[in-house]
Write a protein that holds these residues in place. Structure first.
Motif: not given
Length: 193
Positions: A58-79
């Motif tokens: 569960k902790w790993l899943g919540m960390t995946v969720l957080l890192v995925a959100a950060l990755r998506l935010a990064w990707r939106l600013g860095h095509p």
């Protein structure tokens, strides 16, 4: 390196930036670990060790969720760098579709797992320190349905990971077109022909 026009080597492909590489490899490692841990613990009999593994999952899943959100935010600013023109249209379409589905599942699988835990009456306390709010009320039938949805999502994500790795190997070994090396730090790539 593959030969281009008139036997000249193709120019190196533009690479992803360090931030994109970090998020890619971190998320890849966490997802593989979460998948392996999830399938391993599901077959264990009830015990304190199984409960501990469920918490880690569960902790790993919540960390995946957080890192995925950060990755998506990064990707939106860095095509992403453009795909090479040598890629066939169907390959480009499949690459975009598979990446889109992976992004969807990066969020859906952990969120469904979180909702399943809530419906089963087990609040997630992230890293044993931060209680997360329940997404749904306690409901045994809903918990069973969400458990199945979580498992199906995990299998779909695993299949996409296998497809992604197979495509990377194809580009590295068969096509030798530089697509795979775009996501590798320069330390692991040789730019000299």
């Amino acid at each position: 390196m593959k030969a281009g026009v008139e036997g000249l080597p193709l120019s190196p492909q533009p690479k992803y930036g360090a931030g994109a590489m970090l998020f890619h490899w971190l998320l890849a490692a966490m997802i593989v670990l979460a998948l392996v841990l999830g399938w391993y613990m599901a077959g264990l009999p009830f015990s304190p060790a199984r409960v501990r593994l469920f918490n880690w999952h569960k902790w790993l899943g919540m960390t995946v969720l957080l890192v995925a959100a950060l990755r998506l935010a990064w990707r939106l600013g860095h095509p992403a760098p453009p795909l090479p023109p040598s890629m066939a249209g169907w390959e480009r379409g499949l690459a975009h579709l598979s990446h889109g589905l992976m992004y969807l599942l990066f969020f859906a699988v952990p969120l469904i797992g979180w909702a399943r835990s809530s419906a089963a009456g087990f609040q997630i306390v992230y890293l044993g320190l931060v209680p997360l709010p329940d997404l749904v009320g306690k409901d045994k039938a809903l918990a069973a349905l969400l458990a199945q949805a979580h498992m199906v999502g995990a299998w779909l994500l695993a299949a996409l990971v296998v497809l992604h790795v197979a495509a990377a190997v194809k580009h590295a070994v068969i096509d030798r077109d530089g697509v795979f090396s775009r996501m590798l730090p320069s330390l692991f790539t040789n730019r000299n022909p």
